[in-house]
Design an enzyme around this catalytic site. Structure first.
Site, PDB file in Angstrom:
ATOM      1  N   ILE A   1      92.756 -25.256 -41.983  1.00  0.00           N
ATOM      2  CA  ILE A   1      92.047 -24.143 -42.618  1.00  0.00           C
ATOM      3  C   ILE A   1      91.449 -24.577 -43.957  1.00  0.00           C
ATOM      4  CG2 ILE A   1      92.304 -21.819 -43.565  1.00  0.00           C
ATOM      5  CD1 ILE A   1      94.815 -21.615 -41.635  1.00  0.00           C
TER       6      ILE A   1
ATOM      7  N   PHE B   1      95.127 -24.138 -34.783  1.00  0.00           N
ATOM      8  CA  PHE B   1      94.827 -24.435 -36.183  1.00  0.00           C
ATOM      9  C   PHE B   1      96.048 -24.127 -37.045  1.00  0.00           C
ATOM     10  CE2 PHE B   1      93.740 -20.022 -35.493  1.00  0.00           C
ATOM     11  CZ  PHE B   1      94.204 -19.379 -36.625  1.00  0.00           C
ATOM     12  N   CYS B   2      96.036 -24.697 -38.250  1.00  0.00           N
ATOM     13  CA  CYS B   2      97.097 -24.451 -39.227  1.00  0.00           C
ATOM     14  C   CYS B   2      96.516 -24.695 -40.616  1.00  0.00           C
ATOM     15  CB  CYS B   2      98.312 -25.343 -38.956  1.00  0.00           C
ATOM     16  SG  CYS B   2      97.936 -27.112 -39.042  1.00  0.00           S
ATOM     17  N   THR B   3      97.361 -24.732 -41.639  1.00  0.00           N
ATOM     18  CA  THR B   3      96.863 -24.794 -43.020  1.00  0.00           C
ATOM     19  C   THR B   3      96.087 -26.074 -43.313  1.00  0.00           C
ATOM     20  OG1 THR B   3      98.817 -23.524 -43.684  1.00  0.00           O
ATOM     21  CG2 THR B   3      97.504 -24.542 -45.431  1.00  0.00           C
TER      22      THR B   3
END
Length: 310
Positions: free
Chosen positions: A208, A179-181
């Protein structure tokens, strides 16, 4: 007037991206849009802010590009514009990993919707990896996530090579979730990981920000705040601005507690960078802060440094 903020990206074949730059910049300027739009042969990436109608029109313009029809955006609001100007930039990659041949347009992991993410990461066979950088993960992450503690996304391939070697030495071949922003880095990371021969690879669709927008806080597995690449610096679970500000010397986020540290001097240093700067640099930072304070006293906005690049 409430400012609407849209964060988005889309991997698609975009061979004439350089020829499109001027027209897109002119359209966005006419709409009063501020923020950053990155264009590359592999697609588009950006965060922009403006009046709600202007944002809708800007996204419609982007979705009219051949191959970008399914571009999705994550939305939030602010009381003031989080960007001082509009920048439309040409790049080799819309998010820089630096590994030639990594192409999410042809190879990518399995997308997982935010509402299905909690069930996935509850699987004991899942290895959960945060693909963001160390200054981002320090503000918050998902429960049980591995933090590579990278300084840049360019460092991720080397970190993953070492991590994979450790897993194989233990005789493990787990399922990997990343996952990332906003979804762009983990999408590219899954392309890289799958090209390395790992089959069971998943990533959080929309990142996110989409998770925080979709999943009710009582059900959330997210802990802390989420770093964002604009003047808000961080957002809480309800996507309102968080408690962090930027150190304008080094660009790192500083918490409320960090601003009480003896080494924090507004615009000049924080506890993380106090030993990194020369006397000449600190003198320049002090003069810049003086100019910011003078502008503030006149009721004007000074163009202070923006947040770091991913």
């Amino acid at each position: 007037m409430t400012v609407r903020i849209a964060a988005f990206y889309k991997f698609f074949r975009f061979p004439d991206y350089s020829e499109r730059r001027q027209a897109l910049a002119q359209c966005f300027c006419a709409l009063g849009i501020k923020g950053t739009l990155l264009l590359a042969e592999e697609g588009v990436n950006g965060t922009i802010a403006g009046a709600p109608d202007a944002i809708d029109t800007a996204l419609a313009i982007l979705r009219a590009l051949p191959g970008a029809q399914e571009l999705e955006a994550k939305f939030s609001e602010a009381d003031a514009p989080p960007f001082p100007r509009l920048k439309v930039r040409l790049k080799r990659e819309i998010v820089t990993m630096g590994v030639p041949g990594t192409d999410p347009n042809s190879l990518v992991g399995t997308y997982v919707k935010p509402e299905d993410w909690n069930a996935l990461i509850a699987d004991p066979d899942i290895v959960l990896i945060d693909t963001r950088n160390g200054y981002e993960t320090a503000l918050g992450s998902f429960e049980g996530a591995i933090d590579p503690q990278t300084e840049s996304f360019r460092d991720f391939p080397a970190w993953f090579g070492d991590f994979r070697a450790r897993l194989e030495a233990e005789g493990r071949k787990p399922k990997i979730a990343m996952f990332c922003t906003g979804g762009i880095r983990c999408e590219k990371a899954t392309s890289f990981v799958k090209a390395e021969g790992i089959d069971d690879v998943f990533h959080l669709q929309g990142g996110i920000l989409k998770y925080l927008e979709t999943v009710p806080e009582p059900e959330s597995k997210w802990r802390g705040e989420c770093y964002v690449f604009d003047e808000r610096v961080s957002v809480r679970h309800d996507l309102t601005p968080g408690d962090h500000i930027l150190c304008h010397a080094c660009g790192r986020p500083v918490s409320t507690e960090g601003r009480q540290h003896k080494d924090y001097v507004e615009g000049i240093s924080c506890a993380a960078c106090i030993g990194e700067m020369t006397d000449d640099q600190r003198a320049r930072f002090a003069e810049r802060q003086r100019q910011i304070d003078l502008a503030r006293a006149r009721g004007e906005k000074h163009m202070a440094p923006a947040s770091r690049e991913p």
